[in-house]
Design an enzyme around this catalytic site. Structure first.
Site, PDB file in Angstrom:
ATOM      1  N   ASN A 297      11.252   5.606   2.169  1.00 42.69           N
ATOM      2  CA  ASN A 297      12.654   5.569   1.757  1.00 42.69           C
ATOM      3  C   ASN A 297      13.311   4.247   2.116  1.00 42.69           C
ATOM      4  O   ASN A 297      14.086   3.697   1.357  1.00 42.69           O
ATOM      5  CB  ASN A 297      13.421   6.711   2.418  1.00 42.69           C
ATOM      6  N   PHE A 298      12.993   3.756   3.319  1.00 43.13           N
ATOM      7  CA  PHE A 298      13.624   2.518   3.774  1.00 43.13           C
ATOM      8  C   PHE A 298      12.588   1.463   4.120  1.00 43.13           C
ATOM      9  O   PHE A 298      12.874   0.516   4.837  1.00 43.13           O
ATOM     10  CB  PHE A 298      14.487   2.789   5.009  1.00 43.13           C
ATOM     11  N   SER A 299      11.394   1.641   3.669  1.00 44.79           N
ATOM     12  CA  SER A 299      10.343   0.726   4.111  1.00 44.79           C
ATOM     13  C   SER A 299       9.340   0.442   3.011  1.00 44.79           C
ATOM     14  O   SER A 299       9.251   1.157   2.016  1.00 44.79           O
ATOM     15  CB  SER A 299       9.605   1.347   5.298  1.00 44.79           C
TER      16      SER A 299
ATOM     17  N   ASP B  67       7.692  15.622  11.650  1.00 43.66           N
ATOM     18  CA  ASP B  67       7.549  15.411  10.204  1.00 43.66           C
ATOM     19  C   ASP B  67       6.084  15.561   9.791  1.00 43.66           C
ATOM     20  O   ASP B  67       5.569  14.762   9.007  1.00 43.66           O
ATOM     21  CB  ASP B  67       8.089  14.018   9.828  1.00 43.66           C
TER      22      ASP B  67
ATOM     23  N   LYS C 118       4.281  -2.038   8.277  1.00 42.27           N
ATOM     24  CA  LYS C 118       5.466  -1.349   7.733  1.00 42.27           C
ATOM     25  C   LYS C 118       6.662  -2.291   7.893  1.00 42.27           C
ATOM     26  O   LYS C 118       6.946  -2.750   8.999  1.00 42.27           O
ATOM     27  CB  LYS C 118       5.673  -0.046   8.515  1.00 42.27           C
TER      28      LYS C 118
ATOM     29  N   ILE D  83       0.818  -1.217   0.000  1.00 45.45           N
ATOM     30  CA  ILE D  83       0.000   0.000   0.000  1.00 45.45           C
ATOM     31  C   ILE D  83       0.849   1.262   0.000  1.00 45.45           C
ATOM     32  O   ILE D  83       0.326   2.359  -0.042  1.00 45.45           O
ATOM     33  CB  ILE D  83      -1.017   0.039   1.179  1.00 45.45           C
TER      34      ILE D  83
HETATM   35  N1  LIG Z   1      -1.199   3.247   8.734  1.00 48.88           N
HETATM   36  C1  LIG Z   1      -1.247   3.342   7.419  1.00 48.88           C
HETATM   37  N2  LIG Z   1      -2.397   3.113   6.750  1.00 48.88           N
HETATM   38  C2  LIG Z   1      -2.438   3.206   5.415  1.00 48.88           C
HETATM   39  N3  LIG Z   1      -1.389   3.508   4.637  1.00 48.88           N
HETATM   40  C3  LIG Z   1      -0.225   3.748   5.239  1.00 48.88           C
HETATM   41  C4  LIG Z   1      -0.076   3.678   6.650  1.00 48.88           C
HETATM   42  N4  LIG Z   1       1.207   3.976   6.960  1.00 48.88           N
HETATM   43  C5  LIG Z   1       1.830   4.216   5.805  1.00 48.88           C
HETATM   44  N5  LIG Z   1       0.980   4.079   4.761  1.00 48.88           N
HETATM   45  C6  LIG Z   1       1.304   4.244   3.336  1.00 48.88           C
HETATM   46  O1  LIG Z   1       2.598   3.754   3.106  1.00 48.88           O
HETATM   47  C7  LIG Z   1       3.429   4.779   2.573  1.00 48.88           C
HETATM   48  C8  LIG Z   1       4.841   4.608   3.122  1.00 48.88           C
HETATM   49  O2  LIG Z   1       4.837   4.969   4.466  1.00 48.88           O
HETATM   50  P1  LIG Z   1       6.146   5.123   5.319  1.00 48.88           P
HETATM   51  O3  LIG Z   1       5.776   5.684   6.630  1.00 48.88           O
HETATM   52  O4  LIG Z   1       6.865   3.835   5.314  1.00 48.88           O
HETATM   53  O5  LIG Z   1       7.080   6.041   4.476  1.00 48.88           O
HETATM   54  P2  LIG Z   1       7.066   7.547   4.018  1.00 48.88           P
HETATM   55  O6  LIG Z   1       6.499   8.427   5.071  1.00 48.88           O
HETATM   56  O7  LIG Z   1       6.404   7.671   2.686  1.00 48.88           O
HETATM   57  O8  LIG Z   1       8.587   7.783   3.823  1.00 48.88           O
HETATM   58  P3  LIG Z   1       9.735   7.890   4.879  1.00 48.88           P
HETATM   59  O9  LIG Z   1      10.643   6.766   4.535  1.00 48.88           O
HETATM   60  O10 LIG Z   1      10.322   9.231   4.573  1.00 48.88           O
HETATM   61  O11 LIG Z   1       9.183   7.798   6.256  1.00 48.88           O
HETATM   62  C9  LIG Z   1       2.759   6.073   2.972  1.00 48.88           C
HETATM   63  O12 LIG Z   1       3.048   7.095   2.110  1.00 48.88           O
HETATM   64  C10 LIG Z   1       1.305   5.694   2.942  1.00 48.88           C
HETATM   65  O13 LIG Z   1       0.780   5.844   1.653  1.00 48.88           O
END
Ligand SMILES: Nc1ncnc2c1ncn2[C@@H]1O[C@H](COP(=O)(O)OP(=O)(O)OP(=O)(O)O)[C@@H](O)[C@H]1O
Length: 478
Positions: free
Chosen positions: A115-117, A227, A134, A111
């Site tokens: 960057n690292f996940s 953030d 995640k 979904i």
């Molecule tokens: N609890 C959640 N419910 C639904 N979608 C989510 C949830 N958490 C994250 N996501 C989705 O997954 C994506 C990646 O989230 P993640 O927090 O891993 O990274 P990010 O914020 O995009 O990047 P960064 O590595 O800078 O933290 C998000 O942009 C979002 O679309």
């Protein structure tokens, strides 16, 4: 082989639970051989347990799908079925092997990516709850990222609010870390604005008030997010939003100064560009100003073709304000985008501003223990909500005995995962029941209608609990 280690991590976690149920954990000579080492070593539990599952010989022939007769299965609790399947069910073992499952969670489609996940949809075996998982590869985590990850977990664990993504469980294998969280199904606020354009004044009031409530609660809990941005605000059901991604969050004392540069450039406060020590909550206030500006204009107040120009723009603190932005909203943005950190409008002032008058703010959920250890006490010693959660756990097959015998009931325990999911459900349900009896404010702005609509959506499951604006004017401790 690496994937063998992954399998053993996940299976070890789940069968660790089976041990408590006096289910024979090591299935020698049958489909799967697991060597149980850590439990023979006093004092090695939790994470150590997973390391003890190093020796896994994958079966030449894995057992048939669900080898038990149907009538036997029917008598088993969901926990017994899930534990049994982890060792015996061909599909489940394959899913573990090929990364389509971790512990009690089936992993479905991707979904999102960070960057690292990677974030995948998960389904919890026992409760069937949809969750966001995640996934972080440990190979990419240096010491600093490991510290950030620990902070992310410990901050999320302390937060229990309808507008904050809830943390359910953490699973660790030899190669990966899995953060199991509440799933916000409606996508990012950023994507919504990017595709639909700027929000109306009414809609932004409704969404921003929820973000404010979430951030005020974080700050009251001594947590700074660092953030805040439209990419980290997710839609749940209807107009309900959830602040997520606590990967830069930190627990701080109220005036503690921090020094690590965190966050995203368009949202970064001037003190960050000056490379100064900063107060986390003031940095969050600035980001809220940028976020509100973005919501009502679909653009950023400060920009530049390169970093030096963006920096200059932020340090000057001047920005254009389109005339279509309502004056009360403009005043809120100005208060937040104040160069001097200590002069920025505190959240209390923003909540009591004319722009947000008539808004009822979501309340945090009533405090509850973050693990189920307390539920081992006799029912008579528990409050109604605790009894309800305990009964729900028992329906799944998680008994008082499990809770008593499990000494490591932290966020890494699958018992804690099930408990948090059920607790959250019960909290949402009882907040929905309370909101049903709460009245919607009698002023006739557009956002009142939106609130009513949101409330309806919430009543069907995902709940926000509002407080009266009169109480809010004095910024009571909710
Ligand atoms: N609890 C959640 N419910 C639904 N979608 C989510 C949830 N958490 C994250 N996501 C989705 O997954 C994506 C990646 O989230 P993640 O927090 O891993 O990274 P990010 O914020 O995009 O990047 P960064 O590595 O800078 O933290 C998000 O942009 C979002 O679309």
């Amino acid at each position: 082989m690496a994937w063998e280690k992954e399998v053993c991590g996940s299976v070890g976690l789940a069968t660790g639970l089976a041990r408590l149920d006096t289910v024979e954990a090591a299935k020698r000579g049958s489909s799967l051989e697991l060597r149980w080492a850590a439990h023979q070593t006093a004092g090695h539990r939790g994470r150590a347990t997973q390391h003890a599952w190093r020796e896994v010989s994958l079966p030449e022939e894995v057992g048939e799908e669900r080898s038990e007769p149907r009538e036997v299965q029917a008598k088993c609790t969901p926990l017994e079925v899930a534990v049994h399947d982890l060792a015996h069910c061909e599909r489940v073992v394959r899913d573990l092997t090929f990364g389509r499952r971790i512990g009690f969670y089936q992993l479905r489609h991707n979904i999102g990516n960070g960057n690292f996940s990677q974030v995948r949809l998960g389904i919890h075996d026992l409760t069937k709850e949809q969750v966001a998982v995640k996934i972080l590869d440990k190979v990419h985590l240096d010491k600093h990222s490991q510290r950030l990850f620990s902070a992310e977990v410990s901050c999320m664990e302390k937060l229990s609010h309808p507008n904050v993504v809830r943390l359910y469980e953490v699973v660790e294998t030899f190669r990966r870390l899995y953060l199991v969280m509440e799933y916000a199904s409606g996508g990012e606020l950023y994507s919504s604005i990017s595709s639909r354009g700027r929000m109306s004044d009414a809609e932004s009031r409704l969404v921003f008030s929820q973000i404010l409530s979430a951030v005020r609660y974080m700050h009251d809990t001594n947590i700074v997010h660092r953030d805040l941005k439209a990419q980290n605000v997710f839609y749940g059901a209807g107009h309900v939003v959830k602040v997520g991604d606590f990967s830069f969050s930190a627990e701080v004392r109220p005036d503690e100064v921090l020094s690590t540069f965190c966050g995203s450039l368009p949202y970064a406060a001037p003190e960050l560009f000056r490379d100064e020590a900063y107060v986390g909550s003031f940095v969050d206030l600035w980001a809220l100003g940028v976020l509100l500006y973005f919501m009502v204009t679909a653009s950023f107040p400060f920009s530049g073709p390169d970093l030096p120009k963006l920096r200059t723009s932020v340090l000057q603190g001047t920005y254009a304000m389109p005339s279509y932005v309502s004056e009360p909203c403009q005043r809120v943005i100005e208060g937040l985008l104040t160069l001097e950190p200590a002069q920025r409008s505190p959240i209390a002032r923003v909540m009591a501003s004319g722009w947000l008058s008539g808004i009822r703010y979501p309340l945090p959920y009533p405090p509850a223990p973050s693990t189920p250890a307390h539920l081992a006490a006799p029912a008579a010693e528990l409050c109604a909500r605790e009894r309800a959660v305990k009964e729900a756990l028992e329906e799944l097959g998680i008994t008082e005995e499990h809770l008593k015998n499990h000494s490591q009931l932290d966020c890494r325990s699958p018992l804690t995962g099930a408990y948090r999911i059920l607790l959250h459900r019960i909290q949402k349900r009882s907040a929905a029941a309370s909101a049903q009896s709460a009245s919607i404010p009698a002023n006739s702005t557009d956002s009142t209608a939106l609130q009513a609509q949101a409330l309806q959506t919430l009543l069907s499951g995902d709940q926000v609990f509002f407080i009266a604006p009169t109480r809010n004017a004095e910024f009571p401790n909710t």
